[in-house]
Design a protein around this motif. Structure first.
Motif, mmCIF file in Angstrom:
data_model
loop_
_atom_site.group_PDB
_atom_site.id
_atom_site.type_symbol
_atom_site.label_atom_id
_atom_site.label_comp_id
_atom_site.label_asym_id
_atom_site.label_seq_id
_atom_site.Cartn_x
_atom_site.Cartn_y
_atom_site.Cartn_z
ATOM 1 N N ILE A 9 59.820 -77.205 29.874
ATOM 2 C CA ILE A 9 60.218 -78.377 29.238
ATOM 3 C C ILE A 9 59.319 -79.451 28.868
ATOM 4 O O ILE A 9 59.338 -79.860 28.114
ATOM 5 N N PRO A 10 58.498 -79.765 29.947
ATOM 6 C CA PRO A 10 57.406 -80.851 29.736
ATOM 7 C C PRO A 10 56.499 -80.506 28.346
ATOM 8 O O PRO A 10 56.255 -81.323 27.570
ATOM 9 N N VAL A 11 56.490 -79.245 28.373
ATOM 10 C CA VAL A 11 55.406 -78.976 27.130
ATOM 11 C C VAL A 11 56.104 -78.808 25.654
ATOM 12 O O VAL A 11 55.459 -79.534 24.876
ATOM 13 N N VAL A 12 57.428 -78.547 25.756
ATOM 14 C CA VAL A 12 58.253 -78.757 24.457
ATOM 15 C C VAL A 12 58.168 -80.031 24.166
ATOM 16 O O VAL A 12 58.037 -80.812 23.000
ATOM 17 N N LEU A 13 58.448 -81.008 25.048
ATOM 18 C CA LEU A 13 58.793 -82.679 25.102
ATOM 19 C C LEU A 13 57.324 -83.195 24.742
ATOM 20 O O LEU A 13 57.298 -83.990 23.543
ATOM 21 N N GLY A 63 50.524 -75.127 26.049
ATOM 22 C CA GLY A 63 51.333 -73.850 26.268
ATOM 23 C C GLY A 63 50.358 -73.222 27.221
ATOM 24 O O GLY A 63 50.922 -72.560 28.132
ATOM 25 N N GLY A 64 48.966 -73.093 27.171
ATOM 26 C CA GLY A 64 48.233 -72.190 27.808
ATOM 27 C C GLY A 64 48.202 -72.805 29.247
ATOM 28 O O GLY A 64 48.277 -71.931 30.196
ATOM 29 N N GLY A 84 48.287 -62.649 36.611
ATOM 30 C CA GLY A 84 49.516 -63.475 36.209
ATOM 31 C C GLY A 84 49.108 -64.664 35.282
ATOM 32 O O GLY A 84 49.601 -65.231 34.488
ATOM 33 N N ALA A 85 48.035 -65.523 36.172
ATOM 34 C CA ALA A 85 47.596 -66.704 35.403
ATOM 35 C C ALA A 85 47.162 -66.365 34.046
ATOM 36 O O ALA A 85 47.137 -67.063 33.176
ATOM 37 N N ILE A 86 46.243 -65.260 33.857
ATOM 38 C CA ILE A 86 45.493 -64.939 32.630
ATOM 39 C C ILE A 86 46.647 -64.547 31.540
ATOM 40 O O ILE A 86 46.342 -65.106 30.600
ATOM 41 N N GLY A 96 52.971 -71.985 22.776
ATOM 42 C CA GLY A 96 52.845 -73.187 22.384
ATOM 43 C C GLY A 96 52.311 -73.605 20.876
ATOM 44 O O GLY A 96 52.779 -74.478 20.251
ATOM 45 N N ASN A 97 51.585 -72.540 20.474
ATOM 46 C CA ASN A 97 51.105 -72.545 19.103
ATOM 47 C C ASN A 97 52.483 -72.481 18.248
ATOM 48 O O ASN A 97 52.421 -73.280 17.311
#
Length: 150
Positions: A9-13, A63-64, A84-86, A96-97
Motif C-alpha cells: 500500500i505505501p509503495v503504490v501511494l 517495489g524492490g 525469500g528476501a532476494i 513496482g516498475n
C-alpha cells in the motif's frame, strides 16, 4: 487482509505521488518567477497522444525494498529468509516498475503551430485545455514550453 499486503500500500501511494502534471496550467516551483518568451501563433493541427514515463526508477526501487522486506518473512531459518528476501526484492522490483508505468500514463495533445513570425513548432502537453486547428494562441517558450488560448 494479508499482512504482507500492508507493504504494498505505501509503495503504490508513493509511486502515485510521483506522477507529473503535464497540463498547460500546471507549473513546477522551478518554473515560477522565470521569464519566458511568448509568441502569438495559430494552431495548424491537433492530435491526441499518449504520454508515458521514461524513467520508472522510483517504482522499481520502492517495489524492490517492499518486496525484499515482505519476502524476508517467508520461511524459517536464515537461508529461507535470505532467499525469500532476494526473490521478494526481484518480484517487487518488477511489480513496482509495472505499477509506476501504468500510473504515469496520461493523455495529451500534440499541437503543431505556426508563429506569426513564420516558425512551425510542435508542443505536446496535457489535456486540461483543448485548442482547435485555426485557433489563435500564444506559445510560451520556456521550460517547459506550453500553448495557451489567446
Amino acid at each position: 487482509m494479508n499482512s504482507k499486503l500492508y507493504y504494498a500500500i505505501p509503495v503504490v501511494l508513493a509511486i502515485a505521488a510521483c506522477a507529473p502534471r503535464i497540463g498547460s496550467n500546471d507549473y513546477s516551483y522551478s518554473s515560477v518567477r522565470q521569464a519566458s518568451t511568448a509568441f502569438p501563433c495559430t494552431v495548424l493541427s491537433v492530435r491526441q497522444v499518449n504520454v508515458a514515463s521514461d524513467d520508472n526508477t522510483a517504482g522499481t526501487l520502492l517495489g524492490g525494498v517492499a518486496g525484499g522486506v515482505a519476502g524476508s518473512t517467508i520461511g524459517h531459518g536464515r537461508s529461507a529468509n535470505t532467499l525469500g528476501a532476494i526473490g521478494g526484492a526481484a518480484a517487487g522490483m518488477l511489480a513496482g516498475n509495472l505499477i509506476q508505468d501504468s500510473m504515469m500514463k496520461q493523455g495529451g495533445y500534440e499541437y503543431i503551430i505556426r508563429t506569426d513570425g513564420g516558425q512551425t513548432v510542435s508542443v505536446t502537453q496535457g489535456t486540461d485545455v483543448l485548442l482547435n486547428a485555426g485557433q489563435r494562441c500564444m506559445l510560451i517558450n520556456g521550460n517547459p514550453s506550453r500553448i495557451i488560448p489567446y
